[in-house]
Design a protein around this motif. Sequence first.
Motif, PDB file in Angstrom:
ATOM      1  N   ASP A  41       0.846  -1.188   0.000  1.00 19.58           N
ATOM      2  CA  ASP A  41       0.000   0.000   0.000  1.00 19.58           C
ATOM      3  C   ASP A  41       0.886   1.245   0.000  1.00 19.58           C
ATOM      4  O   ASP A  41       2.106   1.154   0.184  1.00 19.58           O
ATOM      5  CB  ASP A  41      -0.898  -0.023   1.241  1.00 19.58           C
ATOM      6  N   THR A  42       0.261   2.378  -0.187  1.00 20.43           N
ATOM      7  CA  THR A  42       0.952   3.661  -0.100  1.00 20.43           C
ATOM      8  C   THR A  42       0.528   4.358   1.182  1.00 20.43           C
ATOM      9  O   THR A  42      -0.665   4.507   1.436  1.00 20.43           O
ATOM     10  CB  THR A  42       0.605   4.550  -1.313  1.00 20.43           C
ATOM     11  N   VAL A  43       1.491   4.758   1.992  1.00 22.18           N
ATOM     12  CA  VAL A  43       1.197   5.370   3.288  1.00 22.18           C
ATOM     13  C   VAL A  43       0.730   6.803   3.083  1.00 22.18           C
ATOM     14  O   VAL A  43       1.387   7.589   2.398  1.00 22.18           O
ATOM     15  CB  VAL A  43       2.440   5.338   4.201  1.00 22.18           C
ATOM     16  N   GLN A  44      -0.394   7.147   3.706  1.00 22.89           N
ATOM     17  CA  GLN A  44      -0.938   8.493   3.610  1.00 22.89           C
ATOM     18  C   GLN A  44      -0.717   9.295   4.889  1.00 22.89           C
ATOM     19  O   GLN A  44      -0.443  10.490   4.843  1.00 22.89           O
ATOM     20  CB  GLN A  44      -2.433   8.425   3.290  1.00 22.89           C
ATOM     21  N   VAL A  45      -0.857   8.612   6.029  1.00 22.84           N
ATOM     22  CA  VAL A  45      -0.732   9.285   7.327  1.00 22.84           C
ATOM     23  C   VAL A  45       0.180   8.470   8.219  1.00 22.84           C
ATOM     24  O   VAL A  45       0.078   7.236   8.260  1.00 22.84           O
ATOM     25  CB  VAL A  45      -2.121   9.458   8.001  1.00 22.84           C
ATOM     26  N   ARG A  46       1.063   9.144   8.925  1.00 21.41           N
ATOM     27  CA  ARG A  46       1.931   8.479   9.906  1.00 21.41           C
ATOM     28  C   ARG A  46       1.730   9.130  11.271  1.00 21.41           C
ATOM     29  O   ARG A  46       1.848  10.338  11.418  1.00 21.41           O
ATOM     30  CB  ARG A  46       3.404   8.576   9.503  1.00 21.41           C
ATOM     31  N   VAL A  47       1.401   8.293  12.257  1.00 24.99           N
ATOM     32  CA  VAL A  47       1.212   8.765  13.633  1.00 24.99           C
ATOM     33  C   VAL A  47       2.359   8.231  14.481  1.00 24.99           C
ATOM     34  O   VAL A  47       2.696   7.046  14.405  1.00 24.99           O
ATOM     35  CB  VAL A  47      -0.134   8.285  14.226  1.00 24.99           C
ATOM     36  N   GLN A  48       2.959   9.090  15.271  1.00 28.15           N
ATOM     37  CA  GLN A  48       4.038   8.674  16.171  1.00 28.15           C
ATOM     38  C   GLN A  48       3.521   8.627  17.601  1.00 28.15           C
ATOM     39  O   GLN A  48       2.826   9.535  18.046  1.00 28.15           O
ATOM     40  CB  GLN A  48       5.219   9.648  16.076  1.00 28.15           C
ATOM     41  N   TYR A  49       3.860   7.535  18.299  1.00 29.61           N
ATOM     42  CA  TYR A  49       3.427   7.344  19.685  1.00 29.61           C
ATOM     43  C   TYR A  49       4.648   7.123  20.584  1.00 29.61           C
ATOM     44  O   TYR A  49       5.623   6.481  20.175  1.00 29.61           O
ATOM     45  CB  TYR A  49       2.533   6.104  19.826  1.00 29.61           C
ATOM     46  N   ILE A  65      -7.471   6.565  17.497  1.00 29.06           N
ATOM     47  CA  ILE A  65      -7.085   6.503  18.909  1.00 29.06           C
ATOM     48  C   ILE A  65      -5.710   7.149  19.058  1.00 29.06           C
ATOM     49  O   ILE A  65      -4.721   6.669  18.493  1.00 29.06           O
ATOM     50  CB  ILE A  65      -7.059   5.051  19.415  1.00 29.06           C
ATOM     51  N   LEU A  66      -5.647   8.232  19.823  1.00 29.33           N
ATOM     52  CA  LEU A  66      -4.394   8.961  20.014  1.00 29.33           C
ATOM     53  C   LEU A  66      -3.708   8.610  21.325  1.00 29.33           C
ATOM     54  O   LEU A  66      -2.524   8.926  21.497  1.00 29.33           O
ATOM     55  CB  LEU A  66      -4.636  10.471  19.939  1.00 29.33           C
ATOM     56  N   ALA A 125       0.094   9.587  21.558  1.00 24.77           N
ATOM     57  CA  ALA A 125       0.556  10.189  20.308  1.00 24.77           C
ATOM     58  C   ALA A 125       1.397  11.424  20.594  1.00 24.77           C
ATOM     59  O   ALA A 125       1.062  12.246  21.455  1.00 24.77           O
ATOM     60  CB  ALA A 125      -0.635  10.545  19.432  1.00 24.77           C
ATOM     61  N   THR A 126       2.502  11.538  19.861  1.00 18.05           N
ATOM     62  CA  THR A 126       3.392  12.703  20.000  1.00 18.05           C
ATOM     63  C   THR A 126       3.512  13.486  18.706  1.00 18.05           C
ATOM     64  O   THR A 126       4.131  14.556  18.692  1.00 18.05           O
ATOM     65  CB  THR A 126       4.793  12.252  20.451  1.00 18.05           C
ATOM     66  N   GLY A 127       2.942  12.977  17.626  1.00 12.18           N
ATOM     67  CA  GLY A 127       3.003  13.695  16.362  1.00 12.18           C
ATOM     68  C   GLY A 127       2.239  12.970  15.277  1.00 12.18           C
ATOM     69  O   GLY A 127       1.980  11.767  15.364  1.00 12.18           O
ATOM     70  N   ILE A 128       1.857  13.712  14.249  1.00 12.82           N
ATOM     71  CA  ILE A 128       1.139  13.136  13.116  1.00 12.82           C
ATOM     72  C   ILE A 128       1.506  13.930  11.870  1.00 12.82           C
ATOM     73  O   ILE A 128       1.678  15.151  11.930  1.00 12.82           O
ATOM     74  CB  ILE A 128      -0.388  13.138  13.357  1.00 12.82           C
ATOM     75  N   GLU A 129       1.674  13.231  10.762  1.00  8.81           N
ATOM     76  CA  GLU A 129       2.050  13.921   9.530  1.00  8.81           C
ATOM     77  C   GLU A 129       1.411  13.260   8.310  1.00  8.81           C
ATOM     78  O   GLU A 129       1.179  12.054   8.284  1.00  8.81           O
ATOM     79  CB  GLU A 129       3.577  13.943   9.359  1.00  8.81           C
ATOM     80  N   GLN A 130       1.115  14.083   7.336  1.00  8.94           N
ATOM     81  CA  GLN A 130       0.675  13.595   6.037  1.00  8.94           C
ATOM     82  C   GLN A 130       1.922  13.271   5.231  1.00  8.94           C
ATOM     83  O   GLN A 130       2.870  14.047   5.201  1.00  8.94           O
ATOM     84  CB  GLN A 130      -0.146  14.672   5.321  1.00  8.94           C
ATOM     85  N   LEU A 131       1.941  12.124   4.565  1.00  6.62           N
ATOM     86  CA  LEU A 131       3.114  11.712   3.816  1.00  6.62           C
ATOM     87  C   LEU A 131       2.874  11.823   2.312  1.00  6.62           C
ATOM     88  O   LEU A 131       1.749  11.695   1.842  1.00  6.62           O
ATOM     89  CB  LEU A 131       3.499  10.275   4.167  1.00  6.62           C
ATOM     90  N   ARG A 132       3.953  12.039   1.586  1.00  6.03           N
ATOM     91  CA  ARG A 132       3.874  12.072   0.131  1.00  6.03           C
ATOM     92  C   ARG A 132       3.648  10.655  -0.403  1.00  6.03           C
ATOM     93  O   ARG A 132       3.825   9.677   0.312  1.00  6.03           O
ATOM     94  CB  ARG A 132       5.148  12.670  -0.455  1.00  6.03           C
TER      95      ARG A 132
END
Length: 270
Positions: A24-32, A187-188, A201-208
């Motif tokens: 798959d192609t990653v769209q969102v990455r959440v860091q915990y 769930i954060l 969760a400590t961060g979230i980003e939209q990925l290319r």
Amino acid sequence: MKSFVFTIACCLVSLCTQAQEIIDTVQVRVQYRATYKHTQEQKETFDDTNLLDIGKHASRFYSQRFEQFLQLRDSVECTTQDPMNKLQFLAGMYGSKKGREYEVYKHIPQKGTLTYTDALHNDFFFCYEEAIPTFAWELAEGDTLIIGYPCHKAVCHFRGRTWTAWYTLDLPFDNGPWKLGGLPGLILAASESQQEFSFVATGIEQLRQTTTLVFRPKRYERLTAKQFQRLLQDYWKDQWNTTNRLQGSGYSEPPKAQRSFNACLMDVYE
């Protein structure tokens, strides 16, 4: 020259393997930030950095530290044939420095399926499949703010543990850390009542569109969930003999100084 050719060969094999297993192609990455225990005897929790990669059809939850550990270890093995270099590297990454070994893939290999993978002793990779769990969440009073997102509270009992989760409607993903999900938003944060496992969760980003979600099924030996649970329990009770058995060298008497522990399981299969 031989060493250089060997290094290039390793890299080519790695690239080919990844190219064949893009899911798959990653769209969102959440860091915990995650805290955890390996054993019930462990007094303090370890901490780790976990990532949740959410694609169009599937997701992957994993330790960023263990991912980096495997990449560095493979690099060491590809660039040197000296076993002492590998031993020195492993010694430097001992304990919690390399992070948790497990990964959770949702909707892999097919929709509605969860694939759980883990590694024992850094070298023995196992996986099992199950239906994505159904969580009997009860919505509770309370709200909070996590990385700028308003969150609501929910509680459920799941396979021997009581979990409290904080989810946000602003991110309408049916997903979360570890196996958790089933709420009307991402769930954060989540923790269980014994304070042995938690995620915040400590961060979230939209990925290319260049970041891919990869699964390597040939790496793992397949077990059932109960078989893996038993193996994990055996490993912590008797690491010496269990490791010997995995290596195919049979059982032998453990060192006198070896201690026996009780595995701290995140969920229990009866």
